[in-house]
Write a protein that holds these residues in place. Structure first.
Motif, PDB file in Angstrom:
ATOM      1  N   VAL B   1       5.801 -13.079  24.755  1.00 54.05           N
ATOM      2  CA  VAL B   1       6.760 -13.675  23.873  1.00 54.05           C
ATOM      3  C   VAL B   1       8.030 -13.375  24.585  1.00 54.05           C
ATOM      4  O   VAL B   1       8.118 -12.265  25.043  1.00 54.05           O
ATOM      5  CB  VAL B   1       6.575 -12.670  22.484  1.00 54.05           C
ATOM      6  CG1 VAL B   1       7.821 -13.128  21.630  1.00 54.05           C
ATOM      7  CG2 VAL B   1       5.329 -13.132  21.777  1.00 54.05           C
ATOM      8  N   ASN B   2       8.890 -14.282  24.362  1.00 52.34           N
ATOM      9  CA  ASN B   2      10.234 -14.348  24.964  1.00 52.34           C
ATOM     10  C   ASN B   2      10.996 -13.114  24.477  1.00 52.34           C
ATOM     11  O   ASN B   2      10.911 -12.566  23.381  1.00 52.34           O
ATOM     12  CB  ASN B   2      10.982 -15.489  24.950  1.00 52.34           C
ATOM     13  CG  ASN B   2       9.999 -16.517  25.344  1.00 52.34           C
ATOM     14  OD1 ASN B   2       9.691 -16.521  26.488  1.00 52.34           O
ATOM     15  ND2 ASN B   2      10.032 -17.808  24.585  1.00 52.34           N
ATOM     16  N   ALA B   5      16.609 -14.230  21.458  1.00 51.75           N
ATOM     17  CA  ALA B   5      17.034 -15.456  21.628  1.00 51.75           C
ATOM     18  C   ALA B   5      17.836 -16.131  20.473  1.00 51.75           C
ATOM     19  O   ALA B   5      17.681 -15.266  19.335  1.00 51.75           O
ATOM     20  CB  ALA B   5      15.869 -16.679  21.928  1.00 51.75           C
ATOM     21  N   ALA B   6      18.822 -17.265  20.720  1.00 53.19           N
ATOM     22  CA  ALA B   6      19.370 -17.511  19.542  1.00 53.19           C
ATOM     23  C   ALA B   6      18.325 -18.074  18.332  1.00 53.19           C
ATOM     24  O   ALA B   6      17.707 -18.733  18.676  1.00 53.19           O
ATOM     25  CB  ALA B   6      20.219 -18.753  19.801  1.00 53.19           C
ATOM     26  N   PRO B   7      18.809 -17.689  17.123  1.00 49.64           N
ATOM     27  CA  PRO B   7      18.292 -17.936  15.972  1.00 49.64           C
ATOM     28  C   PRO B   7      18.358 -19.377  15.842  1.00 49.64           C
ATOM     29  O   PRO B   7      19.214 -20.259  16.202  1.00 49.64           O
ATOM     30  CB  PRO B   7      18.811 -17.391  14.732  1.00 49.64           C
ATOM     31  CG  PRO B   7      20.186 -16.849  15.360  1.00 49.64           C
ATOM     32  CD  PRO B   7      19.964 -16.780  16.786  1.00 49.64           C
ATOM     33  N   PRO B   8      17.755 -20.359  14.897  1.00 50.18           N
ATOM     34  CA  PRO B   8      17.701 -21.845  14.588  1.00 50.18           C
ATOM     35  C   PRO B   8      19.143 -21.891  13.821  1.00 50.18           C
ATOM     36  O   PRO B   8      19.239 -21.265  13.077  1.00 50.18           O
ATOM     37  CB  PRO B   8      16.453 -22.016  13.648  1.00 50.18           C
ATOM     38  CG  PRO B   8      15.980 -20.886  13.567  1.00 50.18           C
ATOM     39  CD  PRO B   8      16.407 -19.601  14.299  1.00 50.18           C
ATOM     40  N   GLN B  12      18.551 -27.422  13.758  1.00 45.92           N
ATOM     41  CA  GLN B  12      17.192 -27.002  13.738  1.00 45.92           C
ATOM     42  C   GLN B  12      16.434 -27.071  12.386  1.00 45.92           C
ATOM     43  O   GLN B  12      15.196 -27.348  12.203  1.00 45.92           O
ATOM     44  CB  GLN B  12      16.867 -25.896  14.549  1.00 45.92           C
ATOM     45  CG  GLN B  12      17.146 -25.947  16.088  1.00 45.92           C
ATOM     46  CD  GLN B  12      18.473 -25.991  16.450  1.00 45.92           C
ATOM     47  OE1 GLN B  12      19.312 -25.330  15.678  1.00 45.92           O
ATOM     48  NE2 GLN B  12      19.108 -26.836  17.379  1.00 45.92           N
ATOM     49  N   VAL B  13      17.035 -26.624  11.343  1.00 50.31           N
ATOM     50  CA  VAL B  13      16.699 -26.295  10.111  1.00 50.31           C
ATOM     51  C   VAL B  13      16.315 -27.874   9.651  1.00 50.31           C
ATOM     52  O   VAL B  13      15.224 -28.140   8.939  1.00 50.31           O
ATOM     53  CB  VAL B  13      17.380 -25.411   9.291  1.00 50.31           C
ATOM     54  CG1 VAL B  13      16.855 -25.535   7.693  1.00 50.31           C
ATOM     55  CG2 VAL B  13      17.480 -24.210   9.731  1.00 50.31           C
ATOM     56  N   PHE B  16      13.346 -29.737  10.948  1.00 47.28           N
ATOM     57  CA  PHE B  16      11.926 -29.021  11.129  1.00 47.28           C
ATOM     58  C   PHE B  16      11.069 -29.903  10.391  1.00 47.28           C
ATOM     59  O   PHE B  16      11.097 -30.534   9.274  1.00 47.28           O
ATOM     60  CB  PHE B  16      12.328 -27.694  10.317  1.00 47.28           C
ATOM     61  CG  PHE B  16      11.047 -26.787  10.285  1.00 47.28           C
ATOM     62  CD1 PHE B  16      10.936 -25.982  11.236  1.00 47.28           C
ATOM     63  CD2 PHE B  16       9.768 -27.045   9.694  1.00 47.28           C
ATOM     64  CE1 PHE B  16       9.946 -24.862  11.220  1.00 47.28           C
ATOM     65  CE2 PHE B  16       8.779 -26.310   9.764  1.00 47.28           C
ATOM     66  CZ  PHE B  16       8.795 -25.350  10.697  1.00 47.28           C
ATOM     67  N   GLY B  93       9.299 -23.050   7.163  1.00 49.69           N
ATOM     68  CA  GLY B  93      10.311 -24.071   7.679  1.00 49.69           C
ATOM     69  C   GLY B  93      10.467 -25.110   6.895  1.00 49.69           C
ATOM     70  O   GLY B  93      11.715 -25.650   6.584  1.00 49.69           O
ATOM     71  N   ALA B 148      16.450 -18.708   7.877  1.00 53.56           N
ATOM     72  CA  ALA B 148      15.775 -19.192   9.131  1.00 53.56           C
ATOM     73  C   ALA B 148      15.685 -18.389  10.021  1.00 53.56           C
ATOM     74  O   ALA B 148      14.492 -18.172  10.799  1.00 53.56           O
ATOM     75  CB  ALA B 148      16.443 -20.499   9.683  1.00 53.56           C
ATOM     76  N   LEU B 151      12.962 -15.772   9.124  1.00 53.19           N
ATOM     77  CA  LEU B 151      11.657 -16.258   9.332  1.00 53.19           C
ATOM     78  C   LEU B 151      11.022 -16.423  10.858  1.00 53.19           C
ATOM     79  O   LEU B 151       9.964 -16.103  11.219  1.00 53.19           O
ATOM     80  CB  LEU B 151      11.479 -17.714   8.663  1.00 53.19           C
ATOM     81  CG  LEU B 151      10.276 -18.544   8.802  1.00 53.19           C
ATOM     82  CD1 LEU B 151       9.190 -17.779   7.923  1.00 53.19           C
ATOM     83  CD2 LEU B 151      10.377 -20.160   8.281  1.00 53.19           C
ATOM     84  N   ASP B 152      12.155 -16.655  11.593  1.00 52.85           N
ATOM     85  CA  ASP B 152      11.910 -17.029  12.959  1.00 52.85           C
ATOM     86  C   ASP B 152      11.448 -15.595  13.400  1.00 52.85           C
ATOM     87  O   ASP B 152      10.441 -15.502  14.344  1.00 52.85           O
ATOM     88  CB  ASP B 152      13.098 -17.647  13.545  1.00 52.85           C
ATOM     89  CG  ASP B 152      12.787 -18.313  15.126  1.00 52.85           C
ATOM     90  OD1 ASP B 152      11.761 -18.782  15.223  1.00 52.85           O
ATOM     91  OD2 ASP B 152      13.606 -17.933  15.729  1.00 52.85           O
ATOM     92  N   VAL B 155       7.937 -14.254  12.249  1.00 55.28           N
ATOM     93  CA  VAL B 155       6.895 -14.789  12.895  1.00 55.28           C
ATOM     94  C   VAL B 155       6.820 -14.395  14.314  1.00 55.28           C
ATOM     95  O   VAL B 155       5.661 -14.087  14.874  1.00 55.28           O
ATOM     96  CB  VAL B 155       6.859 -16.250  12.809  1.00 55.28           C
ATOM     97  CG1 VAL B 155       5.901 -17.176  13.459  1.00 55.28           C
ATOM     98  CG2 VAL B 155       6.704 -16.821  11.347  1.00 55.28           C
ATOM     99  N   ARG B 156       7.977 -14.190  15.020  1.00 51.25           N
ATOM    100  CA  ARG B 156       7.736 -13.762  16.404  1.00 51.25           C
ATOM    101  C   ARG B 156       6.962 -12.330  16.586  1.00 51.25           C
ATOM    102  O   ARG B 156       6.452 -12.367  17.467  1.00 51.25           O
ATOM    103  CB  ARG B 156       9.328 -13.697  16.954  1.00 51.25           C
ATOM    104  CG  ARG B 156       9.896 -15.085  17.249  1.00 51.25           C
ATOM    105  CD  ARG B 156      10.965 -14.973  17.969  1.00 51.25           C
ATOM    106  NE  ARG B 156      10.856 -14.651  19.284  1.00 51.25           N
ATOM    107  CZ  ARG B 156      11.773 -14.010  20.261  1.00 51.25           C
ATOM    108  NH1 ARG B 156      13.018 -13.741  20.068  1.00 51.25           N
ATOM    109  NH2 ARG B 156      11.351 -13.914  21.466  1.00 51.25           N
TER     110      ARG B 156
END
Lengths: 104, 559
Positions: B1-2, B5-8, B12-13, B16, B93, B148, B151-152, B155-156
């Protein structure tokens, strides 16, 4: 086949067991192939979502592990079958040699 | 897993699309099934080799096979968790995208423009728009973005929890004594489970599936994993028992055929009957487990999959099965069946549950509803047994904790939850609710009494005078359980003789009839032809109303 020092084997059953293991390994490998495309395309509907990109990476890592395990199951099955063949041919050779020595 | 990082962003929303994620989630599920089948398929050949092969090579090979089997068998639970995580991302999403587009269109109507980066500006004629209105739109944009990002990240973390381990090791010892006892407070269980390391969780699922699977407060998808292991083991155990019984049956039949003395013959006959009886019971349970296995394998239409929340094959057997994930649904409808329900009769209960799943999907097509078949209790075997409140009393604690567990493990703000009980199942719900049931609505169908004198005695989350519902068809013989209702019923059911008998009975079997206006709940219609078991027949108005109550469309209930 049974010998006094504790070696006992049924080559036919061992070969059948090897066949079943190989089938199990092959089916897992087939399942992996089928899952490949949808797993690789998981992030295609949500660019910019890091979790989706992570999911594709997780899929790659899991595929490597499961691929390896499927291969190990197949190898184990092959080892069972090879052992069965080895026992059978050893028995045949022993029979031939014994037949060559003993005359009634 | 990275790494971080920038959130969406808002773009991006808005863009989706959950479809590919759902396909991937299904693929994870299929892969989990395949890995489990592979592990199961290894058992017989390894056992055959153990039985038919001795010697040094045999010992080495069998040891290696055992290790490999254990490793393969530990792969599928995390794969199921990945399926779940991707489903969560897809659902969450899509919901956020809906909110974002709704916001954009409301803003446009108010003369405000929200661009793809989420910038809120007055558009054209609305340049003089009040600052407060602009601030409100900006706040809504930032709420969507915060949702968002959450949630991101969530899930990560779950993906990271279920990353493949190196060297095939997934074990981390967790002492059995540290596992909360069955029946523990679901909130406490949830805290304990949340505090475990991923490897520790995997260890518990694999080594103590029975403990984890039965704990209210453990997330639904985890209980499902544990209970699927329990299901496989139960099938193995019952299969072995059946083989024993077949062998034993042949022996006792031979004994009977050879018996010469009357006493020996009688003994052999009794033994033969006992063996045949147990064999039928085991075969019935095995058939039910086969049905469960089919229900649980693969995604059902609409990407709804089933979750096994409880399984106990002892006695008459108990099972709790959810169609859809209650932890991720907008609504939960839990159905408690009545007298005569048992594991071998699973097919009819499941059929009714599937009908309710279809009905609720039709009643609220844009909302998700999980429908649960809750046979988590020992139901009375007969009508005579059903006059006893003992079964409802024994079930109450578990049903209450089940309802608390649903509230505890829901990933959002909690689902709108409805409990529907048919026949004695309504007595179970009523009895539980008297002591507290975490339900927004309760529905009694063909009830012999809800163990209460009035709706206000029921302690539910909703106002009982508005959220306790009941229906009893005029043709339902359960009306005989209520002296008053029976005497007011059609003449066919209330002959003078019967009236004379009823006059000497206590008012109700299990408290006041909840379908009587005096009870204080809301009574809704059922077709005259319902009888006691026809409420879920095609087109029955009661069935339509139950689905509407379950999705909160109270104004559309047929009353």
């Amino acid at each position: 086949m049974r010998t006094p020092d504790g070696v006992r084997v049924s080559p036919a059953r061992l070969r059948a067991a090897g066949g079943e293991l190989r089938r199990a390994g092959r089916e897992l490998a087939d399942g992996l192939r089928r899952a490949g495309q949808p797993l690789a395309g998981a992030a295609s509907g949500c660019p910019g979502w890091v979790a989706a990109a992570d999911a594709v990476e997780a899929a790659r890592a899991w595929r490597d592990l499961l691929d390896d395990l499927a291969g190990q199951v197949d190898t184990l099955g092959r080892a069972f079958a090879t052992a069965a063949d080895g026992y059978a041919s050893c028995d045949e050779r022993a029979a031939e040699r014994t037949g060559g020595v003993v005359r009634w | 897993v990275n790494g971080p990082a920038a959130p969406p962003g808002f773009r991006q929303v808005l863009g989706f699309q959950g479809g590919p994620l759902r396909l991937a989630a299904d693929a994870w599920g299929a892969l989990a099934d395949q890995a489990r089948r592979c592990a199961d398929a290894m058992v017989a050949p390894v056992r055959s080799a153990e039985e038919s092969w001795d010697g040094l090579a045999a010992r080495v090979a069998v040891r290696r096979a055992g290790r490999l089997h254990r490793t393969v068998d530990t792969t599928w639970p995390p794969l199921r968790s990945l399926q779940e995580a991707l489903g969560t991302l897809a659902d969450g999403g899509d919901r956020l995208r809906g909110q974002a587009w709704d916001l954009v269109s409301r803003a446009r109507a108010a003369g405000v423009s929200i661009d793809l980066d989420g910038r809120v500006t007055p558009a054209g004629a609305a340049l003089d728009l009040a600052g407060a209105a602009m601030a409100a739109f900006r706040r809504e944009v930032s709420d969507v973005l915060a949702g968002a990002a959450r949630l991101d990240q969530q899930v990560r973390l779950r993906l990271a929890d279920h990353a493949p381990w190196t060297g095939g090791r997934s074990r981390a010892f967790v002492a059995r004594a540290s596992v909360p006892a069955p029946g523990s407070d679901p909130a406490l269980v949830h805290r304990w489970w949340s505090g475990l390391e991923p490897a520790g969780r995997r260890f518990l699922i694999m080594t103590h599936p029975g403990l984890v699977g039965g704990l209210h407060g453990v997330p639904v998808h985890v209980r499902d994993q544990a209970n699927r292991i329990g299901l496989a083991r139960a099938r193995q155990r019952l299969g072995d028992r059946l083989a024993d019984l077949v062998r034993r049956g042949r022996e006792v039949t031979r004994d009977r055929e050879r018996a010469r003395l009357p006493l020996t013959l009688r003994r052999a006959q009794v033994a033969e009957l006992a063996v045949a009886g147990e064999r039928r019971a085991v075969e019935g349970k095995l058939a039910a487990l086969d049905l469960l296995e089919r229900e649980l394998s693969g995604p059902a239409p609409g990407h709804r999959r089933s979750y096994l929340l409880e399984l106990d094959t002892s006695g008459d057997g108990q099972v709790v099965l959810a169609l859809g994930n209650p932890d991720r649904s907008d609504h939960v409808l839990a159905y408690v069946p009545g007298a005569g329900s048992a594991l071998p009769g699973l097919a009819s209960g499941l059929d009714r549950t599937r009908r309710m799943a279809g009905d609720t999907a039709a009643a609220a097509p844009h909302e998700s509803t999980a429908v649960v078949y809750w046979l988590g209790y020992d139901a009375p075997d007969s009508l005579v047994d059903a006059t006893s409140s003992r079964y409802a009393g024994a079930a109450a604690g578990d049903l209450r904790r089940f309802s608390e567990g649903l509230r505890t493990t829901h990933t959002g703000e909690g689902a709108h939850t409805t409990f529907v009980g048919h026949s004695y199942g309504s007595t179970v719900i009523g009895r539980t609710a008297v002591g507290g049931l975490r339900a927004d609505d309760v529905v009694f169908v063909g009830s012999p009494g809800a163990a209460a004198g009035s709706a206000t005695e029921l302690d539910i989350d909703g106002d009982p005078t508005r959220h306790v519902w009941s229906t009893t068809a005029l043709s339902d013989p359960v009306r005989l359980a209520s002296r008053r209702a029976a005497m007011a019923g059609p003449p066919a059911l209330t002959s003078p003789w019967l009236r004379a008998v009823l006059a000497h009975l206590p008012d109700q079997v299990h408290g006041r009839d909840p379908s009587h206006p005096d009870f204080g709940g809301r009574v809704f219609d059922a077709d005259l032809s319902s009888g006691h078991s026809g409420y879920w027949d095609r087109g029955n108005t009661a069935r339509v109303s139950i689905a509407r109550i379950a999705v909160g469309r109270y104004g559309d209930v047929h009353r």
